[in-house]
Design a protein around this motif. Structure first.
Motif, PDB file in Angstrom:
ATOM      1  N   GLU A   1       4.622 -15.192  -0.271  1.00  0.00           N
ATOM      2  CA  GLU A   1       4.329 -14.020   0.697  1.00  0.00           C
ATOM      3  C   GLU A   1       2.869 -13.752   0.658  1.00  0.00           C
ATOM      4  N   THR A   2       2.471 -12.829   1.681  1.00  0.00           N
ATOM      5  CA  THR A   2       1.024 -12.528   1.906  1.00  0.00           C
ATOM      6  C   THR A   2       1.124 -10.997   2.049  1.00  0.00           C
ATOM      7  N   PHE A   3       0.108 -10.436   1.382  1.00  0.00           N
ATOM      8  CA  PHE A   3       0.037  -8.859   1.534  1.00  0.00           C
ATOM      9  C   PHE A   3      -1.251  -8.548   2.190  1.00  0.00           C
TER      10      PHE A   3
ATOM     11  N   ALA B   1      -4.286  -5.776   3.154  1.00  0.00           N
ATOM     12  CA  ALA B   1      -4.820  -4.632   2.722  1.00  0.00           C
ATOM     13  C   ALA B   1      -4.257  -3.496   3.430  1.00  0.00           C
ATOM     14  N   LYS B   2      -3.972  -2.270   2.539  1.00  0.00           N
ATOM     15  CA  LYS B   2      -3.942  -0.981   3.242  1.00  0.00           C
ATOM     16  C   LYS B   2      -4.231  -0.028   2.373  1.00  0.00           C
TER      17      LYS B   2
ATOM     18  N   HIS C   1      -3.989   3.389   0.081  1.00  0.00           N
ATOM     19  CA  HIS C   1      -3.079   3.818  -0.887  1.00  0.00           C
ATOM     20  C   HIS C   1      -2.030   4.877  -0.440  1.00  0.00           C
TER      21      HIS C   1
ATOM     22  N   MET D   1       1.460  -2.980  -8.532  1.00  0.00           N
ATOM     23  CA  MET D   1       1.252  -3.982  -7.206  1.00  0.00           C
ATOM     24  C   MET D   1       2.407  -3.762  -6.448  1.00  0.00           C
ATOM     25  N   ASP D   2       3.575  -3.982  -7.141  1.00  0.00           N
ATOM     26  CA  ASP D   2       4.737  -4.212  -6.271  1.00  0.00           C
ATOM     27  C   ASP D   2       5.083  -2.965  -5.354  1.00  0.00           C
ATOM     28  N   TRP D   3       5.111  -1.893  -6.190  1.00  0.00           N
ATOM     29  CA  TRP D   3       5.295  -0.747  -5.313  1.00  0.00           C
ATOM     30  C   TRP D   3       4.263  -0.627  -4.268  1.00  0.00           C
ATOM     31  N   LEU D   4       3.044  -0.646  -4.502  1.00  0.00           N
ATOM     32  CA  LEU D   4       1.927  -0.609  -3.292  1.00  0.00           C
ATOM     33  C   LEU D   4       2.225  -1.338  -2.359  1.00  0.00           C
ATOM     34  N   ARG D   5       2.719  -2.702  -2.431  1.00  0.00           N
ATOM     35  CA  ARG D   5       2.846  -3.697  -1.574  1.00  0.00           C
ATOM     36  C   ARG D   5       3.898  -3.191  -0.626  1.00  0.00           C
ATOM     37  N   LYS D   6       5.021  -2.833  -1.339  1.00  0.00           N
ATOM     38  CA  LYS D   6       6.194  -2.113  -0.455  1.00  0.00           C
ATOM     39  C   LYS D   6       6.292  -0.984   0.069  1.00  0.00           C
TER      40      LYS D   6
END
Length: 516
Positions: free
Chosen positions: A251-253, A255-256, A258, A507-512
């Motif tokens: 998977e690629t995430f 940047a966004k 916060h 990081m998991d929450w930030l990605r989702k």
């Protein structure tokens, strides 16, 4: 995973996977990654990656256990040796019978404020106004001596070395849930650090044992076809590593921003679109602008050291002598208004005390004092500080949205309409206002929004500045004011149940987290 054809599975094993299986066979029981690394000569990360691949094939099982450990910070080590500041201050008080705030600051230096705060929080002492000023008196519960508290016991235990949570709980002799508050308190005081580690145990499954019983041999494989292999032809007759092209890709995430920062930006955008100007101010304010100018009495509980972060120094009030005199008269007898004020003597030295601002109203009021002529339409989104016990809904450092509108003909109805518009733009269509009380506004309201799954939730307070606030600074027209808690609103918007999650680097929450 159930293995239906062990022969086919064995044929697909890589050389590394075979090494790990053979090492597990030698262990016979469960084995950790360090032991496997030593036996196979493969580094620990590669061993675990291989173990996970074997687990996917159903040949081994991985058990994970997360353990929590505690260790002292540098400050914690100091207190473990010398005693907590409040304990040492209590001993000092018991010897002296009473001591002024200045006495304790002189005796304990930079730790003086810490000692005073925790003496009051633990109710080991109380503040009384005596001839020499604000003095601390030992509480009745400590007159006959006070045994060590749980927090002190924890420091002694952890001072012996890094301590696992289970061991700590057993030695303190408290139930699992009972110790959490003390640990949280010590961590928030920066006396204790916590970290966790995941311990993994790897063992063969029945399918793995069956594959091994059939016999496996290790043959070096070519993982990458290089120019050298092609040029020399040495690839001929060699075994190539198998690749499963059906495996999911990584998977690629992208940047966004916060999620919490997006909410702050959205609030700024809404008020800017409504014609407001954003203002900023200093984190450190005088008690004069933070409390006195807002008509908060000098004996109000909010000004106590257990609620406010005071600095050890004072500074002359940054205001004209005329303004200071107006505030003094307003507190003592109501000034030129038909008001009784708070009575008593207003003390300038208390107004000179420096503190970390407890709200951003100090900024908006100071701005209003320098811009007394209408129209004024400003807001401030910034950090404020209060002595709060850290839990799921409280932290000592948080953001607040504050704003004012001053004009010749604005009314209370304008304030309600403005707030309703803001919350609707933030995605809360159901809003209601309930009567409230604040020392510096009248009339006052509390703003609530409706959430189907949680009911009505209070998100802020608002009102019209009292004349006792506006008159001393020379403002002659109505001032609409509001202060809104951003943290709770952000929690609702993002579906969180713990305000601390807003500041965690998960990081998991930030990605989702959704982008809106």
């Amino acid at each position: 995973m159930r293995v239906t054809n062990t022969k086919a599975t064995a044929a697909e094993l890589t050389a590394t996977e075979k090494r790990v299986l053979l090492a597990l066979k030698e262990e016979k029981k469960e084995c950790d990654q360090r032991s496997l690394s030593e036996k196979t000569g493969i580094n620990e990360d590669a061993v675990m990656q291989t173990a996970f691949m074997l687990a996917q094939k159903g040949l081994c099982e991985i058990k994970e256990e997360k353990k929590f450990y505690y260790r002292l910070t540098e400050e914690g080590e100091e207190y473990a040796g010398k005693g907590l500041p409040e304990r040492r201050a209590l001993d000092f008080l018991m010897d002296e019978k009473e001591a002024t705030v200045e006495d304790l600051k002189n005796e304990f230096g930079v730790r003086g404020n810490i000692a005073i705060n925790w003496l009051l929080k633990k109710k080991w002492a109380r503040i009384e106004i005596r001839e020499r000023g604000r003095s601390l008196i030992p509480a009745s519960i400590v007159q006959d001596g006070l045994s060590s508290g749980v927090d002190e016991e924890i420091l002694k235990i952890v001072n012996k070395g890094e301590t696992e949570r289970e061991i700590l709980v057993s030695q303190v002799k408290l139930k699992e849930g009972e110790i959490n508050g003390f640990l949280t308190q010590l961590i928030s005081r920066n006396l204790l650090e916590t970290y966790s580690s995941v311990e993994r145990k790897i063992m063969l499954t029945e399918a793995g044992k069956e594959v091994l019983s059939q016999g496996i041999s290790i043959e070096e494989e070519i993982a990458q076809l290089t120019p050298e292999l092609l040029r020399t032809g040495s690839w001929k007759g060699r075994k190539f590593k198998r690749y499963d092209v059906n495996l999911p890709s990584k998977e690629t995430f992208p940047a966004k921003i916060h999620p919490y920062q997006r909410i702050l930006d959205r609030m700024r955008r809404i008020f800017t679109e409504m014609g407001f100007t954003e203002i900023k101010g200093e984190l450190v304010q005088s008690a004069f602008w933070n409390f006195d100018a807002l008509f908060v009495p000098q004996d109000h509980p909010a000004r106590d050291m257990q609620d406010t972060f005071y600095l050890a120094t004072r500074k002359p009030i940054e205001a004209s002598e005329g303004l200071i005199r107006n505030v003094k008269q307003m507190h003592e007898h109501g000034g030129s208004l038909n008001s009784t004020g708070w009575g008593g003597e207003w003390r300038k030295e208390l107004g000179e005390e420096l503190l970390l601002r407890t709200h951003t109203t100090a900024i908006t009021l100071s701005y209003l004092a320098s811009h007394p002529e209408p129209p004024v339409k400003v807001f401030c989104i910034d950090r404020v500080y209060r002595r709060e016990t850290i839990d799921a809904t409280h932290i000592p450092e948080f953001d607040q949205l504050e704003g004012i509108v001053m004009d010749r003909s604005v009314t209370f109805s304008n304030l309600l309409g403005l707030l309703a518009t803001f919350y609707k733009k933030m995605g809360f269509p159901s809003i209601r206002f309930r009567p409230g009380y604040f020392p510096y506004t009248e009339p006052s309201v509390e703003v609530e929004v409706y959430m189907p799954e949680r009911g009505w939730l209070e998100l802020g307070g608002a009102g019209v500045f009292r004349e006792e606030v506006t008159n001393p600074i020379g403002v002659k027209y109505p001032v609409l004011a509001w202060g809104l808690g951003i943290g709770r609103l952000a929690m609702i918007s993002l579906g969180l149940t713990d305000i601390r999650d807003l500041y965690e680097s998960d990081m998991d929450w930030l990605r989702k987290a959704r982008v809106f």
